[in-house]
Design an enzyme around this catalytic site. Structure first.
Site, PDB file in Angstrom:
ATOM      1  N   ASP A 269      -5.505   7.600   2.233  1.00 17.50           N
ATOM      2  CA  ASP A 269      -5.629   7.200   0.821  1.00 17.50           C
ATOM      3  C   ASP A 269      -6.694   8.061   0.170  1.00 17.50           C
ATOM      4  O   ASP A 269      -7.621   8.509   0.855  1.00 17.50           O
ATOM      5  CB  ASP A 269      -6.044   5.720   0.711  1.00 17.50           C
ATOM      6  CG  ASP A 269      -7.571   5.586   0.640  1.00 17.50           C
ATOM      7  OD1 ASP A 269      -8.195   5.543   1.715  1.00 17.50           O
ATOM      8  OD2 ASP A 269      -8.113   5.561  -0.483  1.00 17.50           O
ATOM      9  N   CYS A 309       9.215  18.089  -9.798  1.00 15.13           N
ATOM     10  CA  CYS A 309       8.999  16.714 -10.307  1.00 15.13           C
ATOM     11  C   CYS A 309       9.405  16.631 -11.776  1.00 15.13           C
ATOM     12  O   CYS A 309       9.577  17.643 -12.457  1.00 15.13           O
ATOM     13  CB  CYS A 309       7.537  16.303 -10.112  1.00 15.13           C
ATOM     14  SG  CYS A 309       6.396  16.800 -11.411  1.00 15.13           S
ATOM     15  N   CYS A 312       7.228  18.719 -14.115  1.00 14.49           N
ATOM     16  CA  CYS A 312       7.416  20.176 -14.036  1.00 14.49           C
ATOM     17  C   CYS A 312       8.789  20.604 -14.518  1.00 14.49           C
ATOM     18  O   CYS A 312       8.993  21.767 -14.878  1.00 14.49           O
ATOM     19  CB  CYS A 312       7.173  20.645 -12.606  1.00 14.49           C
ATOM     20  SG  CYS A 312       5.444  20.409 -12.142  1.00 14.49           S
ATOM     21  N   HIS A 338       2.271  14.179 -11.743  1.00 11.45           N
ATOM     22  CA  HIS A 338       2.497  15.415 -10.959  1.00 11.45           C
ATOM     23  C   HIS A 338       1.600  15.459  -9.721  1.00 11.45           C
ATOM     24  O   HIS A 338       2.058  15.793  -8.624  1.00 11.45           O
ATOM     25  CB  HIS A 338       2.243  16.662 -11.811  1.00 11.45           C
ATOM     26  CG  HIS A 338       2.092  17.893 -10.959  1.00 11.45           C
ATOM     27  ND1 HIS A 338       3.170  18.577 -10.429  1.00 11.45           N
ATOM     28  CD2 HIS A 338       0.975  18.498 -10.477  1.00 11.45           C
ATOM     29  CE1 HIS A 338       2.727  19.568  -9.670  1.00 11.45           C
ATOM     30  NE2 HIS A 338       1.404  19.539  -9.673  1.00 11.45           N
TER      31      HIS A 338
HETATM   32  C1  LIG Z   1     -13.561   8.716  -0.588  1.00 14.82           C
HETATM   33  N1  LIG Z   1     -14.001   8.692   0.767  1.00 14.82           N
HETATM   34  C2  LIG Z   1     -14.042   7.513   1.422  1.00 14.82           C
HETATM   35  N2  LIG Z   1     -13.584   6.346   0.919  1.00 14.82           N
HETATM   36  C3  LIG Z   1     -13.869   5.422   1.886  1.00 14.82           C
HETATM   37  C4  LIG Z   1     -13.642   4.035   1.873  1.00 14.82           C
HETATM   38  C5  LIG Z   1     -13.168   3.363   0.614  1.00 14.82           C
HETATM   39  C6  LIG Z   1     -11.787   3.498   0.237  1.00 14.82           C
HETATM   40  C7  LIG Z   1     -11.606   2.609  -0.980  1.00 14.82           C
HETATM   41  O1  LIG Z   1     -12.508   2.951  -2.034  1.00 14.82           O
HETATM   42  C8  LIG Z   1     -11.816   3.456  -3.171  1.00 14.82           C
HETATM   43  O2  LIG Z   1     -11.875   4.863  -3.161  1.00 14.82           O
HETATM   44  C9  LIG Z   1     -13.189   5.367  -3.315  1.00 14.82           C
HETATM   45  C10 LIG Z   1     -10.412   2.947  -3.016  1.00 14.82           C
HETATM   46  O3  LIG Z   1     -10.339   1.735  -3.734  1.00 14.82           O
HETATM   47  C11 LIG Z   1     -10.221   2.728  -1.515  1.00 14.82           C
HETATM   48  O4  LIG Z   1      -9.599   1.528  -1.114  1.00 14.82           O
HETATM   49  C12 LIG Z   1      -8.724   0.862  -1.825  1.00 14.82           C
HETATM   50  C13 LIG Z   1     -14.092   3.291   3.007  1.00 14.82           C
HETATM   51  N3  LIG Z   1     -13.924   1.922   3.005  1.00 14.82           N
HETATM   52  C14 LIG Z   1     -14.408   1.199   4.043  1.00 14.82           C
HETATM   53  N4  LIG Z   1     -14.287  -0.144   4.058  1.00 14.82           N
HETATM   54  N5  LIG Z   1     -15.034   1.786   5.128  1.00 14.82           N
HETATM   55  C15 LIG Z   1     -15.193   3.124   5.213  1.00 14.82           C
HETATM   56  O5  LIG Z   1     -15.770   3.623   6.194  1.00 14.82           O
HETATM   57  C16 LIG Z   1     -14.706   3.941   4.107  1.00 14.82           C
HETATM   58  C17 LIG Z   1     -14.861   5.338   4.121  1.00 14.82           C
HETATM   59  C18 LIG Z   1     -14.458   6.075   2.988  1.00 14.82           C
HETATM   60  N6  LIG Z   1     -14.535   7.392   2.687  1.00 14.82           N
HETATM   61 ZN   LIG Z   2       5.273  18.677 -10.684  1.00 14.58          ZN
END
Ligand SMILES: CNc1nc2c(CC[C@H]3O[C@@H](OC)[C@H](O)[C@@H]3OC)c3nc(N)[nH]c(=O)c3cc2[nH]1
Ligand SMILES: [Zn+2]
Length: 375
Positions: A269, A309, A312, A338
């Protein structure tokens, strides 16, 4: 009792640790490796569910921390849960809020019981325990949910990480105890341990002994280098059971996705595709394109000449540049659409490359065309 999600390993790629799989959830069966668009506040920004469906999204994310504070998990439960609330009938995964408490909230205090912090919306004192996080996720009703963990700074001391891993394991156990709906909501454990192989091993062993239906690898994509992340994945992924899904949290650039798949990751994600779209930056097969730049004022070609897409096929760089500069919301809808299509389509190519046992050639082609620097 049937587990809420079931992973089936379909095929291992001959030359790497990559694997093609199927993830059966109460809201459908989806192919892995997969990229999951992030809809932190119960909406993938600037995207309607039917758009997400059209571009092939299977599981989307929402965030427990945000939805707990606003609008409140009770309102989402009264709406019939997140699927009804968001009008999304495929997969939903929620993070536990662990990351947000450490990244968004001000002044926080971590105790064995849980985390005390100041609500970033109204400054009120809040408390989030492993049990409370699970209760909120049980109310929100996603197919996959995360335990409350501490995502520590990657470069913290060995002693700090050692203590943090042990507490995250105890919190995972408490979360399992508190989980009310294991037959239709799969709770994943989150492996921590920063860059220390022995602490990653300890964390993985602790969680695997609790027999979670899936495992997240946390504590990465928090500012460490890509080489560092790959080094950690090299020794961490093999510590996890082959017959369970592995989710690398927060990773979403083309090169990192492919490098994660090569090391055995099934789910990813990242907020990046929709976040950079909002300031007019697009992911293309020739690298990043900042469409609002003046040089595209009279450029009537598509964002990406290799992309098929909807955006595009129907809109030009000049038009999208104009919309972004005029703050027309339709502009950020087009760049978001996109960018998400770009990553979802990339993962489709990755899955085909696993079937054809030519993932490393695929990676070369991506890295050459996309202009990523080689190691
Ligand atoms: C970006 N890098 C990163 N995100 C991380 C997230 C949040 C994703 C969550 O935070 C939001 O994105 C920032 C999104 O909402 C996503 O989940 C839905 C993490 N969440 C938990 N519980 N533990 C982790 O070790 C962890 C490490 C990450 N490294
Ligand atoms: Zn595209």
């Amino acid at each position: 009792m049937e587990p809420a999600v079931k992973y089936t390993l379909l095929k291992k790629e001959k030359h790497t640790g990559a694997r093609l799989g199927l993830l059966e959830t109460p809201h459908g069966t989806f192919e892995t490796p997969m990229f999951m668009p992030v809809g932190t506040e119960a909406s993938v920004k600037n995207m309607a569910p039917e758009d997400l469906d059209k571009i092939g999204a299977s599981i989307i994310l929402a965030n427990t921390y945000h939805l707990w504070l606003r609008p409140g998990e009770d309102i989402v439960q009264e709406a019939g849960g997140l699927h009804k609330f968001m009008n999304w009938d495929k997969g939903i995964l929620t993070d536990s809020g662990g990351f947000q408490v450490f990244s968004l909230a001000n002044t926080r205090d971590i105790t064995e019981a849980g985390v005390h912090f100041k609500n970033h919306l109204n400054g009120r004192r809040e408390f989030l325990s492993p049990e409370k996080a699970i209760k909120i996720e049980n109310y929100l009703g996603p197919d996959i949910m995360m335990s409350l963990d501490e995502c520590p700074p990657f470069f913290e001391s060995y002693d700090y990480i050692k203590k943090s891993v042990a507490r995250t394991s105890r919190w995972a156990e408490r979360g399992l105890e508190a989980h009310r709906n294991p037959d239709w909501q799969a709770l994943f454990g989150i492996v921590q341990g920063a860059g220390f192989e022995d602490l990653r091993k300890q964390s993985a062993q602790d969680l695997v002994s609790m027999d979670f239906p899936g495992y997240s690898i946390g504590g990465l994509s928090v500012g460490e280098s890509k080489d560092e992340m790959n080094r950690v994945l090299d020794f961490t992924t093999p510590m996890l059971p082959e017959n369970k899904p592995r989710y690398l949290m927060g990773v979403g650039t083309a090169d990192s996705l492919i490098d994660g798949v090569i090391r055995g990751i099934d789910m990813f994600d990242c907020v990046l595709p929709t976040r950079i779209a909002r300031n007019g930056t697009c992911m293309t097969s020739h690298g990043r394109l900042v469409v609002k730049n003046a040089k595209y004022a009279r450029d009537f070609s598509p964002l990406d000449d290799n992309c098929d897409c909807y955006v595009c096929r129907n809109y030009s760089r000049a038009y999208i540049r104009h919309l972004i500069n005029a703050n027309e919301l339709f502009g950020t809808h087009l760049t978001s659409y996109h960018n998400l299509y770009f990553l979802l389509n990339l993962m489709k190519g990755v899955r085909q490359a696993i079937r054809d046992d030519n993932l490393l050639e695929f990676r070369e082609h991506v890295f050459e065309d996309y202009g990523f620097n080689q190691e």
